[in-house]
Write a protein that holds these residues in place. Structure first.
Motif, PDB file in Angstrom:
ATOM      1  N   ALA A 292      10.049   7.224   5.077  1.00  0.00           N
ATOM      2  CA  ALA A 292       9.353   8.354   5.706  1.00  0.00           C
ATOM      3  C   ALA A 292       8.844   9.365   4.684  1.00  0.00           C
ATOM      4  O   ALA A 292       7.993  10.202   4.999  1.00  0.00           O
ATOM      5  CB  ALA A 292      10.278   9.045   6.707  1.00  0.00           C
ATOM      6  N   THR A 293       9.338   9.297   3.432  1.00  0.00           N
ATOM      7  CA  THR A 293       8.830  10.197   2.393  1.00  0.00           C
ATOM      8  C   THR A 293       7.464   9.729   1.883  1.00  0.00           C
ATOM      9  O   THR A 293       6.852  10.405   1.064  1.00  0.00           O
ATOM     10  CB  THR A 293       9.791  10.289   1.184  1.00  0.00           C
ATOM     11  OG1 THR A 293       9.849   9.017   0.523  1.00  0.00           O
ATOM     12  CG2 THR A 293      11.197  10.702   1.605  1.00  0.00           C
TER      13      THR A 293
ATOM     14  N   LEU B 252      12.283  -2.643  10.053  1.00  0.00           N
ATOM     15  CA  LEU B 252      11.878  -1.563   9.146  1.00  0.00           C
ATOM     16  C   LEU B 252      10.457  -1.770   8.607  1.00  0.00           C
ATOM     17  O   LEU B 252       9.733  -0.808   8.342  1.00  0.00           O
ATOM     18  CB  LEU B 252      12.882  -1.510   7.987  1.00  0.00           C
ATOM     19  CG  LEU B 252      12.689  -0.492   6.872  1.00  0.00           C
ATOM     20  CD1 LEU B 252      12.876   0.921   7.422  1.00  0.00           C
ATOM     21  CD2 LEU B 252      13.687  -0.751   5.744  1.00  0.00           C
ATOM     22  N   ALA B 253      10.079  -3.040   8.450  1.00  0.00           N
ATOM     23  CA  ALA B 253       8.857  -3.354   7.685  1.00  0.00           C
ATOM     24  C   ALA B 253       7.583  -3.190   8.508  1.00  0.00           C
ATOM     25  O   ALA B 253       7.564  -3.425   9.711  1.00  0.00           O
ATOM     26  CB  ALA B 253       8.947  -4.785   7.160  1.00  0.00           C
TER      27      ALA B 253
ATOM     28  N   ARG C  25       0.842  -1.201   0.000  1.00  0.00           N
ATOM     29  CA  ARG C  25       0.000   0.000   0.000  1.00  0.00           C
ATOM     30  C   ARG C  25       0.875   1.249   0.000  1.00  0.00           C
ATOM     31  O   ARG C  25       2.039   1.180   0.386  1.00  0.00           O
ATOM     32  CB  ARG C  25      -0.908  -0.016   1.242  1.00  0.00           C
ATOM     33  CG  ARG C  25      -1.856  -1.184   1.205  1.00  0.00           C
ATOM     34  CD  ARG C  25      -2.770  -1.287   2.407  1.00  0.00           C
ATOM     35  NE  ARG C  25      -3.365  -2.613   2.417  1.00  0.00           N
ATOM     36  CZ  ARG C  25      -4.299  -3.026   1.561  1.00  0.00           C
ATOM     37  NH1 ARG C  25      -4.761  -2.200   0.641  1.00  0.00           N
ATOM     38  NH2 ARG C  25      -4.766  -4.259   1.616  1.00  0.00           N
ATOM     39  N   PRO C  26       0.315   2.386  -0.405  1.00  0.00           N
ATOM     40  CA  PRO C  26       1.101   3.621  -0.378  1.00  0.00           C
ATOM     41  C   PRO C  26       1.670   3.857   1.019  1.00  0.00           C
ATOM     42  O   PRO C  26       0.951   3.723   2.015  1.00  0.00           O
ATOM     43  CB  PRO C  26       0.073   4.705  -0.749  1.00  0.00           C
ATOM     44  CG  PRO C  26      -0.954   3.978  -1.557  1.00  0.00           C
ATOM     45  CD  PRO C  26      -1.038   2.596  -0.949  1.00  0.00           C
ATOM     46  N   GLY C  27       2.936   4.151   1.122  1.00  0.00           N
ATOM     47  CA  GLY C  27       3.577   4.424   2.404  1.00  0.00           C
ATOM     48  C   GLY C  27       3.974   3.196   3.189  1.00  0.00           C
ATOM     49  O   GLY C  27       4.581   3.304   4.249  1.00  0.00           O
ATOM     50  N   GLN C  28       3.656   2.025   2.673  1.00  0.00           N
ATOM     51  CA  GLN C  28       3.948   0.797   3.407  1.00  0.00           C
ATOM     52  C   GLN C  28       5.319   0.222   3.008  1.00  0.00           C
ATOM     53  O   GLN C  28       5.732   0.354   1.854  1.00  0.00           O
ATOM     54  CB  GLN C  28       2.859  -0.231   3.077  1.00  0.00           C
ATOM     55  CG  GLN C  28       2.783  -1.394   4.046  1.00  0.00           C
ATOM     56  CD  GLN C  28       1.644  -2.350   3.686  1.00  0.00           C
ATOM     57  OE1 GLN C  28       1.371  -2.604   2.520  1.00  0.00           O
ATOM     58  NE2 GLN C  28       1.001  -2.878   4.708  1.00  0.00           N
TER      59      GLN C  28
ATOM     60  N   PHE D 179      20.403   1.163   6.199  1.00  0.00           N
ATOM     61  CA  PHE D 179      19.072   1.050   6.798  1.00  0.00           C
ATOM     62  C   PHE D 179      18.550   2.404   7.272  1.00  0.00           C
ATOM     63  O   PHE D 179      17.349   2.667   7.204  1.00  0.00           O
ATOM     64  CB  PHE D 179      19.046  -0.007   7.913  1.00  0.00           C
ATOM     65  CG  PHE D 179      18.730  -1.372   7.381  1.00  0.00           C
ATOM     66  CD1 PHE D 179      17.417  -1.775   7.192  1.00  0.00           C
ATOM     67  CD2 PHE D 179      19.746  -2.238   7.018  1.00  0.00           C
ATOM     68  CE1 PHE D 179      17.119  -3.017   6.666  1.00  0.00           C
ATOM     69  CE2 PHE D 179      19.462  -3.491   6.484  1.00  0.00           C
ATOM     70  CZ  PHE D 179      18.152  -3.875   6.310  1.00  0.00           C
ATOM     71  N   THR D 180      19.456   3.266   7.729  1.00  0.00           N
ATOM     72  CA  THR D 180      19.030   4.629   8.080  1.00  0.00           C
ATOM     73  C   THR D 180      18.499   5.336   6.843  1.00  0.00           C
ATOM     74  O   THR D 180      17.451   5.996   6.877  1.00  0.00           O
ATOM     75  CB  THR D 180      20.214   5.419   8.689  1.00  0.00           C
ATOM     76  OG1 THR D 180      20.651   4.720   9.855  1.00  0.00           O
ATOM     77  CG2 THR D 180      19.809   6.831   9.058  1.00  0.00           C
ATOM     78  N   ALA D 181      19.206   5.164   5.711  1.00  0.00           N
ATOM     79  CA  ALA D 181      18.758   5.780   4.457  1.00  0.00           C
ATOM     80  C   ALA D 181      17.413   5.207   4.022  1.00  0.00           C
ATOM     81  O   ALA D 181      16.534   5.942   3.550  1.00  0.00           O
ATOM     82  CB  ALA D 181      19.808   5.571   3.367  1.00  0.00           C
ATOM     83  N   LEU D 182      17.227   3.899   4.215  1.00  0.00           N
ATOM     84  CA  LEU D 182      15.956   3.270   3.839  1.00  0.00           C
ATOM     85  C   LEU D 182      14.810   3.803   4.696  1.00  0.00           C
ATOM     86  O   LEU D 182      13.700   4.024   4.211  1.00  0.00           O
ATOM     87  CB  LEU D 182      16.042   1.746   3.985  1.00  0.00           C
ATOM     88  CG  LEU D 182      16.989   1.023   3.025  1.00  0.00           C
ATOM     89  CD1 LEU D 182      16.923  -0.483   3.241  1.00  0.00           C
ATOM     90  CD2 LEU D 182      16.662   1.362   1.578  1.00  0.00           C
TER      91      LEU D 182
END
Ligand code: ATP
Length: 238
Positions: free
Chosen positions: A186-187, A204-205, A30-33, A178-181
């Motif tokens: 978050a965008t 992260l997931a 989904r969007p943002g997921q 992982f910080t970059a991911l």
């Protein structure tokens, strides 16, 4: 009305030649997921990303982007519709400079190859700024991976597919990746990630899909998963 999924694979069968790898595979992002796609070697994780990106053409089923059937569309058409695949091995051009890599990608997805997209990428990955005129092949493994992720910022995609982006990198660099991911997530972009670092991927997931032999064996929240069993045995991770 229910909002359209960002990416949906609907009962996809796919493989190579006469070999079937994916069997009746369905999954949704989904969007943002952020969805982690996990499973043992050879389960079909990379093939799933390829079916989504269009480099593998399904024998059956549908791939949809924001509700639109993109199954007949070539990879570059899907890229223009907002899909970005960061393949295993990074997908960057080693003989081109960092600047050229970022520009080329901007143009490839229909941008004007000028400053704004580049600035967006450099804001997110400031380490690349001093290396803009270096050949990508001369960067360290971690910097090359940062460049591959920076491509995603340039394109401002709506769905990102990531295949083992931390492969072969030192633990400290993996943390940075992982910080970059996390920043990417978050965008609000939708992300489907294949990762050998299972614990970090689950952290992260929002959602997990487990694959075994090309079929889905779990589709749910990370907390619903028996993570100890997963880590200890299923994936062969210590
Ligand atoms: P790994 O973690 O080992 O990369 P994976 O879950 O990503 O595994 P895939 O790479 O999708 O699995 O591979 C699934 C099956 O498809 C494997 O049996 C593999 O040998 C086969 N396969 C992958 N790519 C090709 C190809 N280009 N041509 C033929 N068979 C392939």
């Amino acid at each position: 009305a229910i909002a359209a999924c960002a990416l949906e694979l609907d009962r996809v069968d796919a493989g190579y030649g006469t070999t079937t790898v994916l069997r009746d595979l369905s999954l949704r992002v989904r969007p943002g997921q952020v969805v982690a796609l996990l499973g043992p070697n050879g389960a079909g994780k990379t093939t799933t990303l390829r079916a989504a990106a269009g480099t593998v053409r399904p024998a059956g089923g549908q791939v949809r982007l924001f509700g639109q059937d993109v199954t007949p569309l070539a990879p570059h058409r899907r890229a223009r519709a907002g899909l970005c695949l960061i393949p295993e091995g990074r997908g960057i051009f080693r003989s081109l400079t960092v600047r050229e890599n970022l520009r080329l990608h901007d143009v490839a997805i229909g941008g004007d190859g000028r400053g704004e997209a580049l600035e967006r990428a450099l804001d997110a990955f400031p380490d690349l700024e001093s290396r803009l005129d270096h050949h990508a092949g001369h960067l360290s493994g971690g910097q090359q991976q940062m460049l591959a992720l920076a491509r995603a910022y340039v394109a401002r995609p709506r769905v990102i597919l990531l295949d083992e982006v931390s492969m072969g990198l030192a633990p400290l660099i993996v943390e940075q990746i992982f910080t970059a991911l996390r920043d990417l997530a978050a965008t609000g972009v939708a992300m489907l990630i294949v990762e050998q670092y299972v614990a970090q991927a689950l952290d992260l997931a929002d959602h997990v899909v487990l694959l075994n032999k090309g079929a889905v064996t779990y589709d749910g929240s990370p907390s619903g998963l028996d993570q100890d069993a997963l880590l200890a045995g299923y994936l062969g991770v210590d």
